[in-house]
Structures are given as structure tokens and as C-alpha cells.
Design an enzyme around this catalytic site. Structure first.
Site: not given
Length: 389
Positions: A175, A257, A381
């Protein structure tokens, strides 16, 4: 010679109408870029004016404060998918696509699957734009953009030069990328490598590597299925978690998320309860890593200085940590309109009238509970604008 002119937006705009979380205040100035040239012109103008600036495409990974943003918001609306010629010596099954930054990511996947081109089908249903995909190195169900990314066309903030940067120079990890880590500029387009099916009548997916997906398909890990069936199954699985945008599903009013799965040392992971899910991490994925309780408490993302040295790392399940800290699906703080998704504890949702402060307050509460229970600091995130956790 005429120059591209991005269109200035005269109407009042609010981030709550431009993001999937549906929170955030007013946009001070906005311009719309519908082509790559307009995107270059919009960014260059903002930089020359010395404005604060931000890019906004699908708004699926962005949470903005109620105070809004004092600067220029560049609305990325460039679209287009082009199949590139690879030359006579290329593998006849190789496919390379060039995708404009503002193109819907899921539309890219849909296009690839419709043509029987494998490599990104497990990334079906992910909201957002193609240009944001490599910045976040999006991934799901055993696939990541890093596996198919060939290069990006990038406007560099420091030099003002447009160049094509190979994927190997983007520092792609779990990520993250060098762009997310601070290399300023604008992704104008991305090139990805896919594989055409040998059986054009019934093209197959890439081998399935994720247990939940394999179970849903009733196949073994490593097997393949019809690529269209895999896409349908992924979308169904994501929808069951509220992770597919759907006006009829309040749980989909989120930023996806909200926390990344933490990466910790193997020794730290062994100290967690026996039932804690954990997976070995490859060296190239060790970007957001913590190696001691002191570092965990600091909450600062760390990067391994040498990916071929240092302690062995493991990835934990943020959802498991949240659930085991006592936070259940649907949990809300008193008086707040932000809530944990009723389908998945990793998502924070807007139940109708939430503010950005409601979202941040709940996120901080989750962090505190997990930190208190397990000594792990969860990292957000989404991109947070004007907010801190």
C-alpha cells in the site's frame, strides 16, 4: 500554437459531494482536467502560482476536514485505454495497456476481463482512478498493481518535466510507493502488462492465490477459472463486506479499508495470542514496518533501510486486531454519525450525517483500543486532508 486550458469550476463544490466518505467542507478553487495535457497545464499553473494544491479523481481514498481546503483542487477527469504495440519479438500473448489517470479503475478491470486479458481480475470492484492505483499500490485477493505495472507517465513537481518512470523505480510495497512517500508530482497515465488467454472462447484467470477467493470458487489454491467468473465472485465478496459502491448500501459510504494491515517483526508477532492471523512478508513489501514497542508507540511509518537485511517481518490482520480489542461491527461512539461497518470492522462508514471530525474521532478510538490491547499502532490507509489521528 494553442495551449490546453483546464476549465475552472464556477459553482460551489464541497468535498462531501466529491468523496465516497461523503464528508468535508468547501473547495476553495477547482479546475477540471479532461486530458493529459490539461492535467499538466492545471498542475503547472498551480505550482507557478504558489498555491496549495491537491488532486482528486474518484475521491475513494480521501477524507477532508470540515474546514475544506484552501488551495486549488485539480479534478482529474482524463479518460482512455489504449493497447500499445509491442513489436515483432514480443510474446504473442503479451498485452500492454496505457490508461489515462482519470479513468475508473474498475472500468479498466472490466475492459480487461471482457477481452480475456488476465492479471488484474482479482482487483475488480475497487473504486478510484487508474492514476491513483500505483500510488497506493492497490491490492486485493492475492493480486497487486505492482505485479502488472510497467511504468507511469509522471509530471515531476521539482523539475516540471514529464517522463516515463519504470515500475522498478517506484518503490512499490504494501500500500505504498515513492510517490505516496513524498515524491511530488502528477501521474498522467499508467502502463500495465496483462496476458491474453490462449483459449479465446473461454479465457482463464491468473492462478488464484487467496484462500477466501479459492473457497468461494470451490477450487484449490493455484487453480484457474473462467476470468469472468472470477470477476463476478470478487465483486460478490467485496459487496458482502460493503466494499463495492452501492447507493442502496449504507456500509459502502466509506473510504474502503480505513487501516492498513500492520507489519511487525516475527518476534513481536509470536508474542501475540495464538489465534492472531499472521503472514510472512517479502522484503520488497517491508515499507510500513515496526520493529520495537517504542517504534510502535510512536505511530510513525518506518522503512527498512536494506530490504535484504534486518529482522524477518510478518503482516498482521488489522480487522482481527480491531475485533479482538472489543470493537464490534456497527460500533458507534455516542452522538456520532460515523460507525464501524456492519459488514467489516476494517471500514469506517458514514451513517448519514457524519462529519470528518466524527470519522477521525472514531478512527482515533480504534487506534487507542488496539494500541492498549496489543501494543500495535494502526496506520490509516486513506489520505487525510486537514485531519490528524
Amino acid at each position: 500554437m494553442s495551449h490546453p486550458t483546464p476549465r475552472a469550476v464556477e459553482d460551489e463544490l464541497f468535498f462531501r459531494d466529491l468523496t465516497t466518505m461523503k464528508v468535508g467542507g468547501q473547495v476553495e478553487r477547482a479546475v477540471v482536467a479532461t486530458t493529459s495535457d490539461e492535467l499538466v497545464a492545471a498542475a503547472t499553473d498551480a505550482w507557478q502560482q504558489g498555491d496549495d494544491w491537491m488532486l482528486l479523481a474518484g475521491g475513494s481514498n480521501t477524507v477532508v476536514a470540515e474546514e475544506g481546503f484552501e488551495g486549488t483542487v485539480i479534478l482529474v477527469r482524463s479518460e482512455g485505454i489504449e493497447r500499445l504495440e509491442l513489436g515483432p519479438d514480443a510474446d504473442p500473448l503479451a498485452v500492454r495497456l496505457r490508461i489515462q489517470a482519470g479513468h475508473s479503475w474498475d472500468a479498466v478491470v472490466e475492459h480487461a476481463v471482457a477481452n480475456g486479458w488476465a492479471g488484474i481480475e482479482a482487483l475488480s470492484g475497487i473504486p478510484g482512478s487508474a492514476g491513483a492505483a500505483p500510488i497506493q499500490n492497490i491490492g486485493a485477493y492475492g493480486q497487486e498493481v505492482a505485479e502488472v505495472l510497467h511504468s507511469v507517465t509522471f509530471l515531476d513537481h521539482e523539475t516540471g518535466v514529464v517522463s516515463r518512470i519504470p515500475a522498478s523505480e517506484l518503490g512499490l510495497g504494501y500500500r505504498t510507493s515513492v510517490i505516496k512517500q513524498g515524491r511530488l508530482g502528477v501521474v498522467l497515465s499508467i502502463d500495465i502488462n496483462l496476458v491474453a488467454g490462449e483459449d479465446t472462447a473461454n479465457p482463464l484467470s491468473s492462478p488464484v492465490r487467496y484462500a477466501q477467493l479459492a473457497d468461494a470458487l470451490a477450487i484449490d489454491i493455484g487453480s484457474t477459472v473462467a476470468i469472468k467468473e472470477l470477476r463476478r465472485t470478487v465483486i460478490r465478496l467485496r459487496a458482502s463486506k460493503g466494499m463495492v459502491l452501492d447507493p442502496a448500501d449504507q456500509d459502502s459510504v466509506s473510504a474502503g479499508s480505513f487501516f492498513t494491515n500492520p507489519i511487525v517483526t516475527e518476534s513481536f508477532a509470536r508474542a501475540l495470542p495464538p489465534g492472531a492471523p499472521r503472514w510472512p512478508v517479502q522484503p520488497e513489501d517491508q515499507f510500513v514496518a515496526v520493529t520495537s514497542l517504542e517504534e510502535l508507540a510512536s505511530g510513525m511509518p518506518l522503512r527498512q533501510p536494506d530490504t535484504h537485511a534486518g529482522p524477518r517481518m510478518e503482516k498482521l490482520s488489522a480487522a482481527w486486531l480491531i475485533e479482538q480489542s472489543g470493537i464490534t461491527r456497527g460500533y458507534q461512539l455516542p452522538g456520532s454519525q460515523a460507525a464501524i461497518s456492519s459488514k467489516h470492522t476494517l471500514a469506517i462508514t458514514n451513517r448519514g450525517r457524519a462529519t470528518a471530525n466524527d470519522v477521525a474521532q472514531l478512527a482515533r478510538f480504534v487506534q487507542q483500543r488496539v494500541q492498549s490491547e496489543f501494543g500495535v499502532t494502526l496506520q490509516p490507509e486513506p489520505v487525510l486532508i486537514g485531519l490528524e489521528l
